[in-house]
Design a protein around this motif. Structure first.
Motif, PDB file in Angstrom:
ATOM      1  N   ILE A  11      62.973  61.446  22.822  1.00 15.53           N
ATOM      2  CA  ILE A  11      61.767  61.305  23.310  1.00 15.53           C
ATOM      3  C   ILE A  11      60.741  61.266  22.342  1.00 15.53           C
ATOM      4  CG2 ILE A  11      60.353  62.916  24.652  1.00 15.53           C
ATOM      5  CD1 ILE A  11      62.857  64.387  25.688  1.00 15.53           C
ATOM      6  N   ARG A  12      60.756  61.501  21.292  1.00 14.20           N
ATOM      7  CA  ARG A  12      59.898  61.356  20.266  1.00 14.20           C
ATOM      8  C   ARG A  12      59.573  60.039  19.808  1.00 14.20           C
ATOM      9  NH1 ARG A  12      62.191  64.830  17.145  1.00 14.20           N
ATOM     10  NH2 ARG A  12      60.906  66.411  17.610  1.00 14.20           N
ATOM     11  N   GLU A  13      60.922  59.188  19.868  1.00 17.85           N
ATOM     12  CA  GLU A  13      60.861  57.962  19.481  1.00 17.85           C
ATOM     13  C   GLU A  13      59.998  57.059  20.691  1.00 17.85           C
ATOM     14  OE1 GLU A  13      61.049  54.404  17.682  1.00 17.85           O
ATOM     15  OE2 GLU A  13      61.292  56.338  16.938  1.00 17.85           O
ATOM     16  N   ARG A  14      60.194  57.610  21.673  1.00 12.95           N
ATOM     17  CA  ARG A  14      59.395  56.715  23.026  1.00 12.95           C
ATOM     18  C   ARG A  14      57.951  57.178  22.930  1.00 12.95           C
ATOM     19  NH1 ARG A  14      62.633  54.325  26.773  1.00 12.95           N
ATOM     20  NH2 ARG A  14      60.758  54.103  28.287  1.00 12.95           N
ATOM     21  N   GLY A  15      57.607  58.463  22.556  1.00 12.88           N
ATOM     22  CA  GLY A  15      56.381  58.478  22.234  1.00 12.88           C
ATOM     23  C   GLY A  15      55.510  57.738  21.328  1.00 12.88           C
ATOM     24  N   ARG A  16      56.352  57.636  20.166  1.00 21.01           N
ATOM     25  CA  ARG A  16      55.897  56.781  19.044  1.00 21.01           C
ATOM     26  C   ARG A  16      55.684  55.367  19.478  1.00 21.01           C
ATOM     27  NH1 ARG A  16      59.357  58.124  15.922  1.00 21.01           N
ATOM     28  NH2 ARG A  16      58.561  59.910  15.003  1.00 21.01           N
ATOM     29  N   LEU A 117      57.246  68.064  26.024  1.00 16.97           N
ATOM     30  CA  LEU A 117      55.820  67.362  26.030  1.00 16.97           C
ATOM     31  C   LEU A 117      55.435  67.165  24.550  1.00 16.97           C
ATOM     32  CD1 LEU A 117      53.972  69.275  28.778  1.00 16.97           C
ATOM     33  CD2 LEU A 117      55.108  66.895  28.958  1.00 16.97           C
ATOM     34  N   GLU A 118      55.688  68.210  23.556  1.00 20.44           N
ATOM     35  CA  GLU A 118      55.273  67.995  22.304  1.00 20.44           C
ATOM     36  C   GLU A 118      55.939  66.736  21.531  1.00 20.44           C
ATOM     37  OE1 GLU A 118      54.354  71.555  19.382  1.00 20.44           O
ATOM     38  OE2 GLU A 118      56.174  70.615  18.633  1.00 20.44           O
ATOM     39  N   ALA A 119      57.340  66.727  21.951  1.00 20.34           N
ATOM     40  CA  ALA A 119      57.811  65.416  21.243  1.00 20.34           C
ATOM     41  C   ALA A 119      57.528  64.373  21.555  1.00 20.34           C
ATOM     42  CB  ALA A 119      59.552  65.714  21.539  1.00 20.34           C
ATOM     43  N   TYR A 120      56.962  64.432  22.793  1.00 16.83           N
ATOM     44  CA  TYR A 120      56.467  63.035  23.461  1.00 16.83           C
ATOM     45  C   TYR A 120      55.094  62.593  22.966  1.00 16.83           C
ATOM     46  CZ  TYR A 120      55.334  59.161  26.624  1.00 16.83           C
ATOM     47  OH  TYR A 120      55.055  57.872  27.274  1.00 16.83           O
ATOM     48  N   ALA A 176      50.978  61.764  34.818  1.00 18.96           N
ATOM     49  CA  ALA A 176      51.639  60.843  35.681  1.00 18.96           C
ATOM     50  C   ALA A 176      51.504  59.418  34.900  1.00 18.96           C
ATOM     51  CB  ALA A 176      51.226  61.012  36.906  1.00 18.96           C
ATOM     52  N   GLU A 177      50.418  59.311  34.032  1.00 19.43           N
ATOM     53  CA  GLU A 177      50.357  57.969  33.677  1.00 19.43           C
ATOM     54  C   GLU A 177      51.351  57.633  32.625  1.00 19.43           C
ATOM     55  OE1 GLU A 177      46.477  58.221  31.259  1.00 19.43           O
ATOM     56  OE2 GLU A 177      45.378  58.315  33.144  1.00 19.43           O
ATOM     57  N   LYS A 178      52.199  58.646  32.124  1.00 20.62           N
ATOM     58  CA  LYS A 178      53.247  58.230  31.046  1.00 20.62           C
ATOM     59  C   LYS A 178      54.665  58.782  31.681  1.00 20.62           C
ATOM     60  CE  LYS A 178      50.136  57.140  27.371  1.00 20.62           C
ATOM     61  NZ  LYS A 178      49.776  57.293  25.882  1.00 20.62           N
ATOM     62  N   LEU A 179      54.457  60.006  32.378  1.00 15.51           N
ATOM     63  CA  LEU A 179      55.694  60.812  32.679  1.00 15.51           C
ATOM     64  C   LEU A 179      55.995  60.367  34.118  1.00 15.51           C
ATOM     65  CD1 LEU A 179      54.663  64.369  31.578  1.00 15.51           C
ATOM     66  CD2 LEU A 179      55.764  62.469  30.161  1.00 15.51           C
ATOM     67  N   HIS A 180      56.841  59.576  34.503  1.00 11.42           N
ATOM     68  CA  HIS A 180      57.304  58.884  35.577  1.00 11.42           C
ATOM     69  C   HIS A 180      58.629  59.617  35.966  1.00 11.42           C
ATOM     70  CE1 HIS A 180      55.468  54.749  34.032  1.00 11.42           C
ATOM     71  NE2 HIS A 180      54.757  55.713  34.232  1.00 11.42           N
TER      72      HIS A 180
END
Length: 601
Positions: A11-16, A117-120, A176-180
């Motif tokens: 999840i952290r990598e997708r956020g990065r 949520l924090e990881a993302y 919802a912009e980034k959490l699908h």
């Protein structure tokens, strides 16, 4: 089943990389995430505080995690309304702020959601935001402020009832912009409108995030990240112009004259005297033109809902920045900027307030180092005088230090430890201030209050108490006088030592972080390992194991109890506030509790 850290790393990598996050709800079926969340929460004092029901961390088990996951799998989980209470806003203030107390199951699930949520969102967070983020805090925000140079105006930002005013539909649209994942968003939507219980009456929540909840801080950061984006994309580019101010011609003329005179008459003492005089005169004026009409500079920092701007430019543009902020917050985030508390402060004449520090612009021509001014135009932090007075007043009566009657019946070790904890926490927060030496006044007041408390306890004079407990504490800059209590506990145990004082009141330039130590992601916490072993630590049974929790170790030695039960001896010997037991032993423990606490599954 993947371990929790593997899931969070993905999840952290997708956020990065800025990629959208999908299939989030299924991650809530991973028991290892709940074990990680339990390992982070069980130490908190709030874990033993009940919400709207009697459920607390006591009785935590793998069965409870499986039951919670099963309810989520079929979307049967329902959030319990939080129990609302009120706490003072700050020391000495009569104003109260609402605080919500969730049930333990809600806390556990919220911590799992918070981890995701924090990881993302953490890799995408603004460098100007310091609130509720790992490795950051009040001190890092203040340290950032000290890097500002040449500030002329401070714009102090204050949002009216910020956390109670977040719009739920806007919050969900931002997520919802980034959490699908509709199921995940629906779970958060149900949390936002779960309501609260006050005086055992149910109230709906039409706006805001649950204050006191585990997930509240991360949701507020996600919401206010829109403010950070607006400042970074609109305000900072517009109000940052030119690399440097243009040269100040009178300063340049004096320095050139001194240099030329020095070149022509190196051996002439009269010429050298003129050279020194011109250099000294030049040091009294700025090297760059402070009235440069083309130069602008804007700085920004935010901690939760408190934010501060530093601006170098005319006041009319500072007022324009304030107006643009108000319009954006009102139109885009449906928040209201407080007109009374959002102030524009002249940095040279007044001080601004941020995170309970006074922020000023330094101006002293006589502070030089090797013919260079080292502090002119810099930003300084100060301890506010009213804050010191308010802290001292807690230990004073009729203008003089007095004893605290509520502590007279405590042990000497407990009295000194409590005074030191209150003093150390306050001092360490203000060590970034250059006038931190003013806290010696607080030290004197608290020391006299401590000595008077011990004197009242033993019916002794103040001098007798000073002579009995005085000691010297070594510091990097010499020794300091302090008060010390030592409790010997036998040959096989180290003595308990409590010291009041011994802290240098010296200005610190770097941030002082009091966060928890970094986690070792590859391992589990000790209590989680014992719970996974599924063996009763009293009778050896391997059925229906759960964890018995106590609030503090002092509860193991209640007054009036002569013979200690076996479970008390076991916990005291290990110095642990947890004990893994089977359900039968757990029920027996609760029957032996002196306060008559009931067993809750």
């Amino acid at each position: 089943m993947r371990i929790a850290e593997t899931v969070l790393d993905v999840i952290r990598e997708r956020g990065r990389r800025g990629l959208p996050l999908e299939d989030i709800y299924r991650q809530l079926f991973n028991p290892d995430l709940y074990l990680k969340a339990y390992g982070r929460l069980y130490r908190n004092d709030g874990a033993m505080t009940p919400g709207a029901t009697t459920e607390t961390v006591d009785g935590m088990s793998l069965e409870k995690i499986n039951t919670l996951i099963e309810a989520l799998r079929y979307e049967r989980y329902r959030w319990t309304p939080v129990r609302r209470t009120y706490i003072p806003k700050k020391h000495g203030s009569k104003k109260l702020r609402p605080l919500g107390l969730p049930t333990w199951s809600d806390k556990l699930l919220q911590e799992v959601i918070r981890l995701i949520l924090e990881a993302y969102y953490e890799p995408q967070s603004s460098c100007h935001s310091h609130g509720y983020r790992p490795g950051l805090g009040c001190h890092t925000a203040l340290e950032e402020v000290t890097k500002w140079k040449g500030v002329k105006w401070y714009v102090e930002g204050d949002i009216s009832q910020c956390f109670d005013s977040f719009d739920h539909s806007l919050m969900l649209s931002i997520l919802a912009e980034k959490l699908h994942d509709h199921r995940f968003l629906r779970l958060i939507a149900n949390l936002l409108k779960a309501g609260y219980m006050e005086n055992w009456r149910y109230h709906v929540t039409l706006s805001g995030v649950p204050q006191g909840s585990v997930i509240g801080p991360i949701l507020s950061n996600i919401y206010l990240a829109k403010l950070d984006q607006f400042v970074e994309t609109m305000l900072l580019p517009r109000y940052n112009r030119e690399e440097r101010r243009r040269e100040n011609l009178p300063y340049k003329a004096l320095m050139n004259a001194a240099r030329k005179r020095g070149d022509k008459g190196k051996r002439d003492q009269a010429q050298a005297k003129f050279k020194r005089a011109w250099r000294k005169q030049a040091q009294q004026m700025p090297s760059r033109d402070p009235q440069d009409p083309d130069f602008r500079r804007l700085w920004y920092v935010r901690f939760a809902d408190d934010f501060l701007f530093g601006f170098s430019g005319p006041r009319v543009e500072a007022e324009g920045i304030k107006c643009q902020l108000g319009e954006f917050l009102n139109e885009q985030l449906k928040l209201e900027l407080s007109e009374q508390k959002t102030l524009i402060t002249n940095a040279r004449q007044e001080s601004a307030r941020f995170l309970n520090y006074e922020i000023i612009t330094l101006d002293a021509d006589d502070k030089r180092h090797k013919y260079r001014r080292c502090i002119n135009g810099g930003t300084g932090l100060m301890v506010p005088e009213d804050v010191i007075k308010a802290k001292c007043s807690r230990y004073m009566q009729h203008g003089k230090p007095t004893h605290l009657a509520a502590r007279i019946h405590d042990t000497d070790y407990s009295i000194v430890s409590q005074y030191q904890a209150e003093y150390r926490g306050f001092v360490q927060y203000y060590l970034l201030a250059f006038n931190v030496s003013r806290l010696w006044r607080l030290h004197r007041v608290m020391q006299l209050s401590l000595v008077k408390t011990l004197a009242n306890k033993y019916k002794a004079s103040l001098n007798q108490i000073f002579r009995k407990y005085k000691t010297d504490v070594a510091t990097p800059h010499g020794s300091l006088k302090a008060l010390k209590v030592v409790v010997n506990r036998g040959a096989d145990k180290k003595p308990l030592v409590a010291i009041f004082g011994g802290i240098e009141l010296r200005h610190q330039e770097r941030a002082i972080l009091n966060d928890r130590p970094p986690e070792v992601y590859s391992g589990r916490s000790e209590v989680v390992q014992r719970l996974l072993a599924e063996m009763c630590e009293l009778c050896g049974s391997e059925e229906d194991c759960e964890v018995h929790h106590i609030r503090k170790l002092a509860d193991l030695n209640p007054p009036g109890q002569k013979e200690k039960p076996n479970w008390v001896k076991r916990m005291a010997a290990r110095r642990r506030k947890t004990l893994v037991v089977c359900r039968k032993c757990h029920e027996a423990i609760h029957k032996e509790l002196p306060n008559g606490a009931k067993f809750v599954k």
